[in-house]
Design a protein around this motif. Structure first.
Motif, PDB file in Angstrom:
ATOM      1  N   THR A 142      16.836 -37.550  -9.133  1.00  0.00           N
ATOM      2  CA  THR A 142      15.855 -37.442  -8.076  1.00  0.00           C
ATOM      3  C   THR A 142      14.478 -37.686  -8.672  1.00  0.00           C
ATOM      4  O   THR A 142      14.048 -36.962  -9.582  1.00  0.00           O
ATOM      5  CB  THR A 142      15.902 -36.068  -7.411  1.00  0.00           C
ATOM      6  N   ILE A 156      10.575 -37.814  -7.949  1.00  0.00           N
ATOM      7  CA  ILE A 156       9.531 -37.387  -7.007  1.00  0.00           C
ATOM      8  C   ILE A 156       8.225 -38.021  -7.456  1.00  0.00           C
ATOM      9  O   ILE A 156       7.727 -37.740  -8.557  1.00  0.00           O
ATOM     10  CB  ILE A 156       9.413 -35.859  -6.964  1.00  0.00           C
ATOM     11  N   GLU A 206      11.845 -29.703  -5.807  1.00  0.00           N
ATOM     12  CA  GLU A 206      12.420 -29.751  -7.162  1.00  0.00           C
ATOM     13  C   GLU A 206      13.598 -28.795  -7.272  1.00  0.00           C
ATOM     14  O   GLU A 206      14.633 -29.156  -7.858  1.00  0.00           O
ATOM     15  CB  GLU A 206      11.343 -29.404  -8.205  1.00  0.00           C
ATOM     16  N   PHE A 242      16.698 -30.359  -4.990  1.00  0.00           N
ATOM     17  CA  PHE A 242      17.402 -31.523  -5.512  1.00  0.00           C
ATOM     18  C   PHE A 242      17.976 -31.267  -6.914  1.00  0.00           C
ATOM     19  O   PHE A 242      18.852 -32.011  -7.365  1.00  0.00           O
ATOM     20  CB  PHE A 242      16.494 -32.743  -5.514  1.00  0.00           C
ATOM     21  N   ALA A 243      17.509 -30.223  -7.587  1.00  0.00           N
ATOM     22  CA  ALA A 243      18.119 -29.864  -8.866  1.00  0.00           C
ATOM     23  C   ALA A 243      19.556 -29.386  -8.650  1.00  0.00           C
ATOM     24  O   ALA A 243      20.382 -29.495  -9.550  1.00  0.00           O
ATOM     25  CB  ALA A 243      17.298 -28.799  -9.572  1.00  0.00           C
ATOM     26  N   THR A 289      21.550 -33.125  -7.518  1.00  0.00           N
ATOM     27  CA  THR A 289      21.623 -34.249  -8.466  1.00  0.00           C
ATOM     28  C   THR A 289      21.617 -33.740  -9.910  1.00  0.00           C
ATOM     29  O   THR A 289      21.393 -32.554 -10.171  1.00  0.00           O
ATOM     30  CB  THR A 289      20.455 -35.205  -8.255  1.00  0.00           C
ATOM     31  N   VAL A 301      15.944 -33.876 -12.084  1.00  0.00           N
ATOM     32  CA  VAL A 301      14.794 -34.159 -11.234  1.00  0.00           C
ATOM     33  C   VAL A 301      13.650 -34.571 -12.150  1.00  0.00           C
ATOM     34  O   VAL A 301      13.327 -33.874 -13.119  1.00  0.00           O
ATOM     35  CB  VAL A 301      14.395 -32.944 -10.391  1.00  0.00           C
TER      36      VAL A 301
END
Length: 504
Positions: free
Chosen positions: A436, A438, A453, A456-457, A460, A463
């Protein structure tokens, strides 16, 4: 009395080799009286006679036949040779007369006439040698054995005499019998001996100089070296990130940048990821705009040296994909654009929307296979239509999925929904191993960014956050070297996270 070679004082033998007759007794008595009467005067005369050298011998006269003893007595003896130390002859005075009673013995025969030997010569008197030179000078040797006399050179002592010193040399054979050693061969020149390295001139030691003891200096005490183990300094995060990008990747890798939502920095992420990896590796990196709805990657990256796009490549794909090696690279370069610093290549998308229907699944696979043969890392900017064949084909061929988003709720919702779709389509492993990314469109950190953060940690593998940069806000051509140092460092870390699973 002197009688030549022999003396006949007692009349026993004459000088001519026969027995003499005995002299009369009265003659002997007369001679003794006459000698006693002369006294000291006659002694001086005798002494002078001894000192006076005798005249050379004369030839004796031939003796005549006997005439008796009448008349004056004749001297028949030759003067004594003074060289042998004999006494001088006695002189017979004129008053001597023979008594008349004397008669010649008839038995006396005249002596044969004496004839001096012609070869007879008196021996010369030897001259007395001085006491300091008792021995004669040695005779010079023949010329075949004489050695040249070399004068002594200054600064060197005169060599001692050769042979057996000053001893008298009688003959070569007599010296050999007495232990004579022949002279050594003539010595060569000192310079010739020096040339052969044998001559060593004599060194006469002079007075030994006074020995001065130098002050004793204690050597410094050297402590044994101590080996201390120090842990190596930890590698910085940037060094580790660059090391990952330099490693071998085990083959060509395809990175797919995807999010169904527009305006979430998919194109920017694709360009900067290719630029970062290309700046470290130096070659073999390509960015492909696979957006079926007129993508802008070709405008923001690379130099517009020509207007060729993916459409032209597909048109000539059959002729290009059969080529190999350098020939393939040479022909493919006619359809690619290049970054201003040459760090990566760009395959621009078609501007016409009608071309999208030609990007079928089979064509996209052929293009990906061609790019894998010429590049190590292929970064693909996917479109927004998740139902299109080209989007699904790229997802199925991707080695690494990069989910791009910005700290906004709609962008995050679209990224989360795509991950669920991939799980439904049987690509859940690709979604779980995704990255991910950002991107911060504004400076500063918002509270929503922290929530994204954390969220999505859990969805996926990792990050990555890249900072805001004013050079990216205008939307114009992206120049990697114009970015701020913080931005380049953020993209270096993000790119290393993308390729870390493949680095060897």
């Amino acid at each position: 009395m002197g009688w030549g070679r022999g003396e006949a004082v007692d009349g026993s033998e004459t000088g001519w080799g026969r027995q003499a007759e005995p002299a009369p007794r009265w003659r002997a008595l007369l001679d003794r009286a006459r000698l006693a009467g002369r006294g000291a005067e006659q002694n001086d005369v005798d002494h002078r006679a001894e000192e006076t050298p005798a005249p050379p011998p004369e030839t004796l006269p031939r003796r005549a036949a006997g005439t008796g003893w009448t008349g004056r007595a004749q001297g028949v003896a030759r003067p004594a040779d003074a060289s042998f130390g004999a006494e001088p002859a006695y002189r017979v005075e004129a008053t001597y007369r023979v008594e008349p009673a004397y008669r010649v013995d008839p038995r006396y025969g005249g002596e044969p006439a004496y004839q001096a030997e012609p070869a007879y010569r008196a021996e010369p008197e030897p001259r007395a040698e001085p006491s300091w030179r008792a021995e004669p000078e040695p005779r010079a040797e023949p010329s075949w054995r004489a050695e040249p006399v070399r004068p002594p050179e200054p600064g060197y002592p005169e060599p001692p005499p050769r042979g057996r010193g000053t001893a008298s040399i009688e003959s070569r054979y007599a010296l050999l019998d007495g232990g004579y050693q022949p002279d050594p061969p003539p010595a060569e020149s000192r310079y010739a001996l020096l040339d052969r390295g044998r001559y060593r001139p004599e060194v006469h030691p002079g007075p030994e100089p006074a020995r001065i003891e130098p002050p004793r200096i204690e050597p410094p005490r050297i402590e044994p070296a101590r080996v201390e183990w120090r842990a190596p300094e930890p590698e910085t995060e940037l060094e580790r990130a660059a090391g990952v990008l330099r490693r071998e990747l085990g083959g060509p890798r395809v990175l797919a940048f995807a999010n169904p939502k527009g305006g979430v920095h998919k194109t920017t992420a694709t360009v900067l990821a290719a630029a970062t990896v290309g700046s470290v590796r130096g070659r073999g990196v390509l960015a492909w705009d696979d957006n079926e709805l007129r993508g802008t990657l070709g405008l923001r990256a690379g130099s517009a040296r020509h207007a060729r796009t993916i459409r032209h490549l597909i048109h000539d794909l059959a002729q290009i994909e059969i080529l190999e090696g350098a020939t393939l690279l040479e022909h493919l370069d006619d359809y690619l654009r290049h970054a201003s610093d040459g760090s990566y290549d760009v395959l621009a998308g078609e501007e016409s929307p009608r071309f999208a229907q030609r990007l079928d699944q089979f064509t996209v696979k052929r293009v990906l296979e061609l790019l894998r043969r010429t590049h190590d890392v292929v970064c693909v900017d996917t479109g927004n239509n998740v139902e299109s064949p080209n989007w699904r084909t790229v997802m199925q061929a991707a080695d690494q999925l990069v989910v791009t988003t910005v700290p906004r709720e709609d962008a995050a919702f679209s990224a989360d929904w795509m991950l669920d779709l991939l799980h439904e389509e049987g690509m859940g492993e690709l979604a779980d191993n995704a990255i991910t990314l950002i991107s911060c469109p504004t400076p500063g950190r918002t509270p929503l960014q922290d929530d994204l953060e954390r969220h999505f940690a859990t969805r996926t593998r990792a990050v990555a956050v890249v900072p805001y940069d004013p050079a990216l806000e205008t939307g114009s051509s992206i120049e990697y070297h114009q970015l701020q140092a913080e931005t380049r460092q953020g993209w270096l870390k993000a790119a290393s996270v993308m390729l870390e699973p493949f680095a060897r």
